[in-house]
Design a protein around this motif. Structure first.
Motif, mmCIF file in Angstrom:
data_model
loop_
_atom_site.group_PDB
_atom_site.id
_atom_site.type_symbol
_atom_site.label_atom_id
_atom_site.label_comp_id
_atom_site.label_asym_id
_atom_site.label_seq_id
_atom_site.Cartn_x
_atom_site.Cartn_y
_atom_site.Cartn_z
ATOM 1 N N ILE A 51 0.914 -1.228 0.531
ATOM 2 C CA ILE A 51 -0.318 -0.216 0.265
ATOM 3 C C ILE A 51 0.893 1.299 0.101
ATOM 4 O O ILE A 51 2.263 1.386 0.437
ATOM 5 C CB ILE A 51 -0.708 0.261 1.080
ATOM 6 N N ASP A 52 0.518 2.270 -0.568
ATOM 7 C CA ASP A 52 0.859 3.698 -1.060
ATOM 8 C C ASP A 52 0.467 4.581 0.089
ATOM 9 O O ASP A 52 -0.835 4.564 0.794
ATOM 10 C CB ASP A 52 1.552 3.806 -2.085
ATOM 11 N N SER A 53 1.350 5.745 -0.791
ATOM 12 C CA SER A 53 0.870 6.735 0.483
ATOM 13 C C SER A 53 -1.313 7.551 -0.035
ATOM 14 O O SER A 53 -2.207 7.817 1.003
ATOM 15 C CB SER A 53 1.737 8.320 0.332
ATOM 16 N N ASP A 54 -1.672 6.760 -1.341
ATOM 17 C CA ASP A 54 -2.597 7.534 -1.638
ATOM 18 C C ASP A 54 -3.848 6.115 -0.541
ATOM 19 O O ASP A 54 -4.399 7.228 -0.430
ATOM 20 C CB ASP A 54 -2.731 7.080 -3.057
ATOM 21 N N TYR A 55 -3.201 4.660 -0.606
ATOM 22 C CA TYR A 55 -4.546 4.371 -0.269
ATOM 23 C C TYR A 55 -4.361 4.530 1.137
ATOM 24 O O TYR A 55 -5.094 4.754 1.763
ATOM 25 C CB TYR A 55 -3.942 2.648 -0.088
ATOM 26 N N ALA A 56 -3.411 4.919 1.816
ATOM 27 C CA ALA A 56 -3.036 5.376 2.881
ATOM 28 C C ALA A 56 -3.776 6.542 3.398
ATOM 29 O O ALA A 56 -4.760 7.163 4.679
ATOM 30 C CB ALA A 56 -1.607 6.082 4.014
ATOM 31 N N SER A 57 -4.004 7.126 2.964
ATOM 32 C CA SER A 57 -4.892 9.229 2.885
ATOM 33 C C SER A 57 -6.343 8.876 2.310
ATOM 34 O O SER A 57 -7.278 9.447 2.947
ATOM 35 C CB SER A 57 -4.340 9.802 1.438
ATOM 36 N N GLU A 58 -6.801 8.068 1.678
ATOM 37 C CA GLU A 58 -8.237 7.784 0.772
ATOM 38 C C GLU A 58 -8.542 6.686 2.782
ATOM 39 O O GLU A 58 -9.731 6.526 2.807
ATOM 40 C CB GLU A 58 -7.995 6.668 0.174
ATOM 41 N N LEU A 59 -7.393 6.040 2.859
ATOM 42 C CA LEU A 59 -8.342 4.979 4.541
ATOM 43 C C LEU A 59 -8.538 6.283 5.260
ATOM 44 O O LEU A 59 -9.532 5.819 6.266
ATOM 45 C CB LEU A 59 -7.270 3.772 5.171
ATOM 46 N N GLY A 60 -7.973 7.174 5.012
ATOM 47 C CA GLY A 60 -7.840 7.899 6.312
ATOM 48 C C GLY A 60 -9.123 8.866 6.182
ATOM 49 O O GLY A 60 -9.439 10.411 7.395
ATOM 50 N N ALA A 61 -9.751 9.367 5.356
ATOM 51 C CA ALA A 61 -10.755 10.041 4.347
ATOM 52 C C ALA A 61 -11.623 9.724 5.356
ATOM 53 O O ALA A 61 -12.413 8.784 5.438
ATOM 54 C CB ALA A 61 -10.649 9.920 3.175
ATOM 55 N N PRO A 62 -13.060 10.597 5.444
ATOM 56 C CA PRO A 62 -14.132 10.550 5.752
ATOM 57 C C PRO A 62 -15.053 8.915 4.805
ATOM 58 O O PRO A 62 -14.656 9.187 3.589
ATOM 59 C CB PRO A 62 -15.240 11.914 5.546
ATOM 60 N N GLU A 63 -16.079 8.488 4.955
ATOM 61 C CA GLU A 63 -16.473 6.901 4.946
ATOM 62 C C GLU A 63 -17.038 7.495 3.044
ATOM 63 O O GLU A 63 -16.987 7.285 2.228
ATOM 64 C CB GLU A 63 -17.511 6.537 5.759
ATOM 65 N N HIS A 64 -17.770 8.374 2.621
ATOM 66 C CA HIS A 64 -18.159 8.829 1.441
ATOM 67 C C HIS A 64 -17.074 8.741 1.035
ATOM 68 O O HIS A 64 -16.911 8.186 -0.718
ATOM 69 C CB HIS A 64 -18.895 10.266 1.735
ATOM 70 N N ARG A 65 -16.106 9.723 0.876
ATOM 71 C CA ARG A 65 -14.604 10.064 0.212
ATOM 72 C C ARG A 65 -13.967 8.768 -0.354
ATOM 73 O O ARG A 65 -13.332 7.703 -0.817
ATOM 74 C CB ARG A 65 -13.418 10.487 0.389
ATOM 75 N N ALA A 66 -13.922 7.194 1.115
ATOM 76 C CA ALA A 66 -13.409 6.489 1.206
ATOM 77 C C ALA A 66 -14.315 5.100 0.243
ATOM 78 O O ALA A 66 -13.340 4.650 -0.316
ATOM 79 C CB ALA A 66 -13.017 5.744 2.553
ATOM 80 N N GLN A 67 -15.383 5.755 -0.682
ATOM 81 C CA GLN A 67 -16.591 4.937 -1.420
ATOM 82 C C GLN A 67 -16.501 4.991 -2.977
ATOM 83 O O GLN A 67 -16.921 4.584 -3.264
ATOM 84 C CB GLN A 67 -17.569 4.577 -1.134
ATOM 85 N N SER A 68 -16.003 6.269 -2.269
ATOM 86 C CA SER A 68 -15.843 7.055 -4.322
ATOM 87 C C SER A 68 -15.129 6.121 -4.787
ATOM 88 O O SER A 68 -14.231 5.145 -5.080
ATOM 89 C CB SER A 68 -15.092 8.524 -4.111
ATOM 90 N N PRO A 69 -15.611 6.133 -6.018
ATOM 91 C CA PRO A 69 -15.113 5.434 -7.617
ATOM 92 C C PRO A 69 -14.018 5.909 -7.998
ATOM 93 O O PRO A 69 -13.247 5.451 -8.796
ATOM 94 C CB PRO A 69 -16.457 5.812 -8.913
ATOM 95 N N LEU A 70 -13.003 7.209 -7.607
ATOM 96 C CA LEU A 70 -12.235 7.614 -8.004
ATOM 97 C C LEU A 70 -10.922 7.138 -7.231
ATOM 98 O O LEU A 70 -10.561 6.875 -5.988
ATOM 99 C CB LEU A 70 -12.760 9.505 -7.845
ATOM 100 N N ARG A 71 -10.348 6.176 -7.846
ATOM 101 C CA ARG A 71 -9.323 5.859 -7.523
ATOM 102 C C ARG A 71 -7.978 5.964 -8.030
ATOM 103 O O ARG A 71 -7.384 6.059 -8.767
ATOM 104 C CB ARG A 71 -9.511 3.698 -7.297
ATOM 105 N N HIS A 72 -6.978 5.841 -7.320
ATOM 106 C CA HIS A 72 -5.581 6.431 -7.343
ATOM 107 C C HIS A 72 -4.578 5.556 -6.897
ATOM 108 O O HIS A 72 -4.440 5.098 -5.436
ATOM 109 C CB HIS A 72 -5.295 7.901 -7.078
ATOM 110 N N GLY A 73 -3.305 5.006 -7.412
ATOM 111 C CA GLY A 73 -1.895 4.458 -6.271
ATOM 112 C C GLY A 73 -2.631 3.104 -6.725
ATOM 113 O O GLY A 73 -3.360 2.240 -6.951
ATOM 114 N N SER A 74 -2.143 2.786 -5.681
ATOM 115 C CA SER A 74 -2.368 1.138 -5.043
ATOM 116 C C SER A 74 -3.424 1.137 -4.495
ATOM 117 O O SER A 74 -4.497 0.067 -4.854
ATOM 118 C CB SER A 74 -1.776 0.455 -4.126
#
Length: 225
Positions: A51-74
């Motif tokens: 896992i990379d920084s994009d993964y870590a950032s998305e996991l730390g985001a609010p739930e609605h953003r964590a389920q966003s279809p926009l995906r970057h990196g790992s």
């Protein structure tokens, strides 16, 4: 059963004892479910990313953003692996024991599929898995002995993998093992026989009356790398 997902994680690939044992399990499943599609994913250092920084950032985001279809990196790789797991009716894992636990490539796969707000939710009562339960059959190989009266080393593999899979809702887990593979040719032969007997015993009741070994290349099969 429509789809079987097989994950192998030994760097020795098809030459490994864990691969050999996992394929014995696949053969039994193929006898029982000859129309099932087999999806095989060989985890290697070059095709399984941590896992990379994009993964870590998305996991730390609010739930609605964590389920966003926009995906970057790992995080995009995580989504592919989770969907692959979601579509499977049975999961087979082949893994060696490395330093008392799973190899790093299998740990990377676990990090991708055990994902908060995607495959489990953190609730006041603890973590609650989001995936439907299904059979998980794990083929383990070890150079030494880690279970039973002759055990001479710790086992962090089975409790860790059990806890990780249960976190996402997979509770029907069965372990098979070929142990003492580093103790010489005769010991390896006996270890293989014992492991294969474990598999036969597990499937015996449901496989009674079925045909002999199946070449899984006749199934609808695809390989992911």
């Amino acid at each position: 059963m429509k789809k079987i997902l097989c994950i192998n994680s030994s760097p020795r690939g098809a030459q490994s004892e864990s691969f050999r044992l996992s394929w014995a399990i696949i053969n039994h499943l193929a006898r029982r479910y000859p129309r099932a599609e087999l999806v095989h994913r060989q985890l290697l250092a070059g095709n399984t990313h941590h896992i990379d920084s994009d993964y870590a950032s998305e996991l730390g985001a609010p739930e609605h953003r964590a389920q966003s279809p926009l995906r970057h990196g790992s995080i995009s790789e995580s989504e592919v692996l989770i969907r692959e797991l979601e579509q499977a009716d049975c999961l087979v894992i082949g893994t060696p024991m490395h330093n008392y636990t799973i190899p790093s490539v299998l740990k990377a796969w676990v990090d991708h599929v055990v994902r908060v707000n995607r495959t489990f939710k953190s609730m006041p009562q603890g973590k609650v898995g989001s995936l439907r339960d299904r059979p998980v059959l794990v083929a383990v190989s070890a150079g030494a002995i880690y279970s039973g009266a002759s055990a001479r080393q710790p086992d962090f593999l089975t409790p860790y993998l059990t806890a990780a899979l249960q976190t996402i809702g997979l509770r029907d887990i069965t372990f098979f093992s070929v142990q003492g593979t580093a103790f010489g040719r005769e010991a390896l032969h006996q270890a293989r026989k014992a492991a294969e007997a474990e598999v036969v015993d597990h499937f015996l009741a449901s496989m009674t009356g079925e045909a002999g070994p199946v070449d899984t290349t006749h199934n609808q099969s695809k390989v992911s790398t």
